[in-house]
Design an enzyme around this catalytic site. Structure first.
Site, PDB file in Angstrom:
ATOM      1  N   ASP A  75      48.639  -0.556  51.922  1.00 57.16           N
ATOM      2  CA  ASP A  75      50.037  -0.954  52.071  1.00 57.16           C
ATOM      3  C   ASP A  75      50.896   0.007  51.251  1.00 57.16           C
ATOM      4  OD1 ASP A  75      52.326  -2.300  52.666  1.00 57.16           O
ATOM      5  OD2 ASP A  75      51.854  -4.114  51.543  1.00 57.16           O
ATOM      6  N   GLU A  84      51.501  -0.095  56.879  1.00 59.09           N
ATOM      7  CA  GLU A  84      50.275  -0.767  56.450  1.00 59.09           C
ATOM      8  C   GLU A  84      49.244  -0.782  57.575  1.00 59.09           C
ATOM      9  OE1 GLU A  84      50.305  -5.043  55.810  1.00 59.09           O
ATOM     10  OE2 GLU A  84      52.228  -5.208  56.843  1.00 59.09           O
TER      11      GLU A  84
END
Length: 359
Positions: free
Chosen positions: A13, A107
């Site tokens: 992420d 992500e």
């Protein structure tokens, strides 16, 4: 006898992705509270960590964000730049595994149970990926490493920003027990509120409830919640998930009432969408229009064909027809959106039907 190997899953992420790209590209923005999004209208698309200290969050109305942080700097989104960086990062992922499931530009899940470089240790792979992202893009990423997707995603948020968290099979259940259930994938705000009313605030609280009790209160989702409380998740990393739709929308600085202005904005938005459709090699049968009025009431319109839309001209023609059915507007319009759904690939579509040129 032939048990399946323990999965090795990484969730990567990026840290405040849009805002970080802006700070990287403009040194004058570094270290300052920054919001990506419209200053006068719309919402915050992303906030730098400096802005988050003042309570600024993504999806927050821009006016509210400015009240939280009077010195907040707004910059207009540059999605082409974000997409370019995202492609760089995904190329790094694919050096280690073909099993990459992007969730958004910033992500993705990676299954590195069998990695292409033969490293064999998921933690080492995550560290190497994070180092390469920093070296090749100038940005930082946080990562979670675990034996399933549920835990890997929770772990990636544990040590942000620029952090790494590893949850082994021996520690999975204990890790879940300490966390609030509102952070669990599949537990939305309403479900979290219902759980709180039933005395369930943490993973440990959830684990105390029997399968029968959970099924009684949460129906078919009961077994899923029962598993989560024990660190169990059977969802697989699915590479190249099919797109359900491609769309774009824009919030205007001032409410629009003039029909010509609205049609011009729709043309601009639609051409941007079609560029993305062509780039992804997609075809679709349904054109979708979204209109948000000044009082925030949303109206949608759609038209489906018995074949894929033949090209940008037909896409815009249908979208224009949908919008014209709402003109002149009864009140100011603050947002327009246009998209294409019922998607497939170009190879699945029949030969496009040429449209006649206007006289």
């Amino acid at each position: 006898m032939n048990e399946a190997p323990v999965r090795k899953i990484i969730h990567v992420d990026m840290d405040a992705f849009y805002a970080s790209v802006e700070q990287r590209d403009d040194p004058q923005l570094r270290g300052k509270p920054l919001a990506v999004g419209g200053m006068h209208r719309g919402v915050v698309a992303a906030a730098s960590y400096e802005a988050r200290k003042f309570g600024v969050r993504s999806a927050m109305p821009s006016v509210t964000a400015k009240r939280c942080c009077p010195n907040l700097i707004f910059v207009k989104p540059r999605f082409d730049a974000y997409r370019e960086v995202s492609n760089q990062i995904r190329a790094i992922f694919h050096d280690y595994t073909p099993h990459v499931e992007p969730l958004s530009l910033d992500e993705a899940y990676l299954d590195v149970t069998e990695d292409l470089k033969g490293i064999g240790i998921a933690t080492k792979i995550a560290e190497e990926i994070r180092a390469r992202i920093r070296a090749e893009t100038g940005l930082t990423a946080s990562a979670g490493v675990s034996y399933n997707k549920f835990l890997a995603k929770l772990a990636s948020d544990q040590n942000k920003p620029d952090g790494l968290c590893v949850v082994t099979p021996a520690k999975g259940e204990a890790f879940v027990a300490k966390l609030p259930v509102k952070r669990f994938h599949g537990v939305g705000p309403k479900t979290a509120e219902k759980m709180a009313a039933l005395g369930i605030e943490t993973g440990a609280d959830l684990r105390e409830k029997s399968l029968e009790w959970l099924a009684r209160h949460f129906g078919s989702s009961g077994p899923y919640y029962h598993d989560l409380a024990r660190g169990i998740c059977h969802r697989q990393v699915k590479a190249d998930r099919p797109y359900k739709s491609v769309s774009a929308e824009d919030t205007f600085f001032e409410d629009l009432r003039d029909s010509a202005d609205l049609l011009g904005e729709l043309d601009r938005i639609g051409r941007h969408v079609w560029q993305r459709i062509e780039k992804k090699g997609l075809a679709g049968r349904t054109v979708n229009l979204k209109v948000k009025y000044q009082d925030f009431r949303i109206v949608t319109r759609a038209r489906s064909l018995d074949r894929p839309v033949s090209g940008c001209d037909e896409f815009l023609e249908i979208g224009t027809g949908l919008l014209r059915s709402l003109l002149p507007p009864p009140k100011g319009i603050r947002l327009l959106g246009l998209g294409l759904s019922n998607l497939g690939t170009e190879s699945e579509a029949p030969v496009p039907i040429p449209l006649p040129l206007p006289l």
